[in-house]
Scaffold this motif. Sequence first.
Motif, mmCIF file in Angstrom:
data_model
loop_
_atom_site.group_PDB
_atom_site.id
_atom_site.type_symbol
_atom_site.label_atom_id
_atom_site.label_comp_id
_atom_site.label_asym_id
_atom_site.label_seq_id
_atom_site.Cartn_x
_atom_site.Cartn_y
_atom_site.Cartn_z
ATOM 1 N N ASP A 1 0.842 -1.197 0.000
ATOM 2 C CA ASP A 1 0.000 0.000 0.000
ATOM 3 C C ASP A 1 0.882 1.255 0.000
ATOM 4 O OD1 ASP A 1 -1.874 1.912 0.330
ATOM 5 O OD2 ASP A 1 -2.509 1.296 2.332
ATOM 6 N N GLY B 1 -0.033 4.364 0.628
ATOM 7 C CA GLY B 1 -0.412 5.380 1.612
ATOM 8 C C GLY B 1 0.615 5.562 2.721
ATOM 9 N N PRO B 2 0.919 4.493 3.471
ATOM 10 C CA PRO B 2 1.901 4.638 4.542
ATOM 11 C C PRO B 2 3.274 5.094 4.038
ATOM 12 C CG PRO B 2 0.707 2.584 4.790
ATOM 13 C CD PRO B 2 0.303 3.164 3.466
ATOM 14 N N ALA C 1 3.109 8.695 3.661
ATOM 15 C CA ALA C 1 3.105 9.349 4.974
ATOM 16 C C ALA C 1 4.522 9.431 5.541
ATOM 17 C CB ALA C 1 2.193 8.598 5.933
ATOM 18 N N SER D 1 6.438 11.986 3.801
ATOM 19 C CA SER D 1 6.022 13.370 4.092
ATOM 20 C C SER D 1 6.596 13.894 5.415
ATOM 21 C CB SER D 1 4.501 13.476 4.113
ATOM 22 O OG SER D 1 3.985 12.954 5.315
ATOM 23 N N VAL D 2 7.079 13.008 6.290
ATOM 24 C CA VAL D 2 7.658 13.520 7.536
ATOM 25 C C VAL D 2 9.127 13.886 7.356
ATOM 26 C CG1 VAL D 2 6.095 12.105 8.919
ATOM 27 C CG2 VAL D 2 8.439 11.334 8.575
ATOM 28 N N TYR E 1 9.889 1.641 7.547
ATOM 29 C CA TYR E 1 8.641 1.951 8.246
ATOM 30 C C TYR E 1 7.428 1.976 7.320
ATOM 31 C CZ TYR E 1 11.093 3.028 12.534
ATOM 32 O OH TYR E 1 11.839 2.922 13.675
ATOM 33 N N PRO F 1 6.669 -3.166 7.684
ATOM 34 C CA PRO F 1 5.621 -3.611 8.612
ATOM 35 C C PRO F 1 4.392 -4.167 7.890
ATOM 36 C CG PRO F 1 6.435 -1.455 9.244
ATOM 37 C CD PRO F 1 7.024 -1.760 7.893
ATOM 38 N N GLN F 2 4.113 -3.625 6.701
ATOM 39 C CA GLN F 2 2.963 -4.115 5.944
ATOM 40 C C GLN F 2 3.159 -5.530 5.451
ATOM 41 O OE1 GLN F 2 1.379 -1.884 2.622
ATOM 42 N NE2 GLN F 2 2.640 -0.150 3.203
ATOM 43 N N MET G 1 1.648 16.447 7.467
ATOM 44 C CA MET G 1 0.600 16.123 6.493
ATOM 45 C C MET G 1 -0.331 15.060 7.039
ATOM 46 S SD MET G 1 0.944 15.341 2.468
ATOM 47 C CE MET G 1 -0.491 15.181 1.432
ATOM 48 N N PHE H 1 -3.985 12.669 5.955
ATOM 49 C CA PHE H 1 -4.567 12.118 4.730
ATOM 50 C C PHE H 1 -6.005 11.639 4.951
ATOM 51 C CE2 PHE H 1 -0.059 11.415 4.992
ATOM 52 C CZ PHE H 1 0.444 11.715 3.740
ATOM 53 N N ASN I 1 -3.364 6.698 6.500
ATOM 54 C CA ASN I 1 -2.025 6.195 6.157
ATOM 55 C C ASN I 1 -1.162 5.852 7.365
ATOM 56 O OD1 ASN I 1 -2.825 6.494 3.595
ATOM 57 N ND2 ASN I 1 -1.497 8.204 3.104
ATOM 58 N N LEU I 2 -1.783 5.150 8.314
ATOM 59 C CA LEU I 2 -1.007 4.642 9.446
ATOM 60 C C LEU I 2 -0.490 3.257 9.101
ATOM 61 C CD1 LEU I 2 -3.384 5.558 12.397
ATOM 62 C CD2 LEU I 2 -1.512 6.902 11.471
ATOM 63 N N LEU I 3 0.434 2.776 9.935
ATOM 64 C CA LEU I 3 0.901 1.406 9.791
ATOM 65 C C LEU I 3 0.073 0.543 10.725
ATOM 66 C CD1 LEU I 3 4.427 2.633 9.495
ATOM 67 C CD2 LEU I 3 3.366 1.126 7.834
ATOM 68 N N ARG J 1 -0.234 -2.469 11.666
ATOM 69 C CA ARG J 1 0.261 -3.495 12.582
ATOM 70 C C ARG J 1 1.106 -2.909 13.708
ATOM 71 N NH1 ARG J 1 -0.386 -8.384 10.713
ATOM 72 N NH2 ARG J 1 1.254 -9.219 12.018
ATOM 73 N N VAL K 1 6.851 7.724 14.138
ATOM 74 C CA VAL K 1 7.228 7.861 12.728
ATOM 75 C C VAL K 1 7.420 9.341 12.384
ATOM 76 C CG1 VAL K 1 6.327 7.635 10.362
ATOM 77 C CG2 VAL K 1 6.245 5.694 11.915
ATOM 78 N N GLY K 2 6.625 10.204 13.021
ATOM 79 C CA GLY K 2 6.763 11.638 12.800
ATOM 80 C C GLY K 2 8.106 12.199 13.246
ATOM 81 N N ARG L 1 1.062 12.356 14.842
ATOM 82 C CA ARG L 1 2.274 12.092 14.059
ATOM 83 C C ARG L 1 2.771 13.371 13.393
ATOM 84 N NH1 ARG L 1 1.433 7.827 9.427
ATOM 85 N NH2 ARG L 1 0.139 9.477 8.583
#
Lengths: 251, 245
Positions: free
Chosen positions: A153, A155-156, A159, A162-163, A173, A177-178, B85, B87, B91-93, B95, B104-105, B160
Amino acid sequence: MKKGMKWSLTLLSAILIIWSGYSTEFDFRKLLDLGNSVEFVRYKMFPMDWSVFQTALKLAWITLQIAIMGTFIAILIALPLSFLAAFNTSPSPFFYNGTRWLLNFFRSVPEIVLGLILVPSLGLGPFPAVMAIAIHNIGVLGKLISELIEAADEGPQEAVKSVGATRLFIILYGILPQIIPNILSHYFYRLEVGVRASLILGFIGGGGIGNMLFIDFKVFNYQAVATEVFVIMLLVLIVDYMGTLVRKKVI
Amino acid sequence: MLLQVDRLKKQYAKSATPALEDISFSVEKGEFIAILGLSGAGKSTLIRCLNLLITPTQGTIRWQGEDVSKIKGRALNHYRRSVGMIFQTFNLLGRLSALTNVLVGRLGYMPLWRALLFWYDKRDIQVAEEALERVSLTHVKNQRADELSGGQRQRVAIARALVQKPSLILGDEPVASLDPLTSRSIMDLLQMINQKDQITMMINLHDVELAKEYATRVIGISKGKVVFDGPPEQLTQVELERIYS
């Protein structure tokens, strides 16, 4: 599909099957001789020779360990390679094509062929068997994992990007994990297959219970063979059961 | 001036018409900007151009006076670090725990080995826990993200973004997949952060009422161009028809 195409495909398949039947001397009448096989098992293999049971168990354990070691080395090397072989994480087309070619090559050589090269050159015993399983499975696991990476995916990943994280963090990360459950699932399946490969590799001198079985078979010690077959069935059953269990758990 | 966008253009390779064209506006610190427009008008592309998740084809983006539209590598990561940002799909992980997701941030601030070993600095953990407290999620910090409700997930995502210590938070339809009540609580939270921390907000919305209620300024986009830019009070029926035509 056009009608003509359909007909010619049917005809082609029919020819292929009949041809294969001829080449392999397939004959239903021969099935009547299956009685011989029953008789062979009944009179030559029984009563089973239980005196070899302990040795067989010990060697079966080695067969399993060969598979564990081989697939472990394989995943250790395949995991980083698969990120080079996935189009969304590969640093350049050069690495992408290079690793894909390498993985395809490793995958295309069966374990038994690798064994036939490695046993005479590295010596008898479990080590060449471990290497044969490792090399083949680098190819298999590398391809499977790279496909997981490509299907991850986005999306993550977006994300994490973006940090302000670096590429390596995005992999660590945003992707890993996915896909870890699926990697584990593939790994345990390859371990199951690895046990079977390890058995066959024993036949050509790769150690473990396969080797023992082959030697006893050669000297017509069928009662010992019976016990060894029994132990092998146990081993395969247990590994399959454990594999299914683990794969159900991690998903 | 926090952000200044000048004649921004984005042309996707596969598309005949540009997704964005001649976009110019500037943003002051502390503003709460809602971006309105139809689906496909270019809102998402605009938001992603601002933190360079999408590379603009033409034009400049000035961040605190400095042109960032061509930066790469470390400078780009540092710029992204200062822009949070959130969404539509969170858009988290799934698991990983809520707390790890917030950490993560902090990745933009972390040395490589810490992130590799998942062995976080006490201060980073503290910052993450404080952020979770601000979004009222301390009680679920060790739960897996995929066990949380939609609203809770978006709060984790906001936390985050907060731990990045950003000056600007971008939102790509952050409430579009939430129910009306939860949407409001998320908008309330963003407003509270905007007012207390003076973190500027630029949020894509499709709900005009929410924009009118929360935003201090509305930018309307239609077919890749800015067709409205002003306070929500000036958003008349005529203006709305221009945005949504």
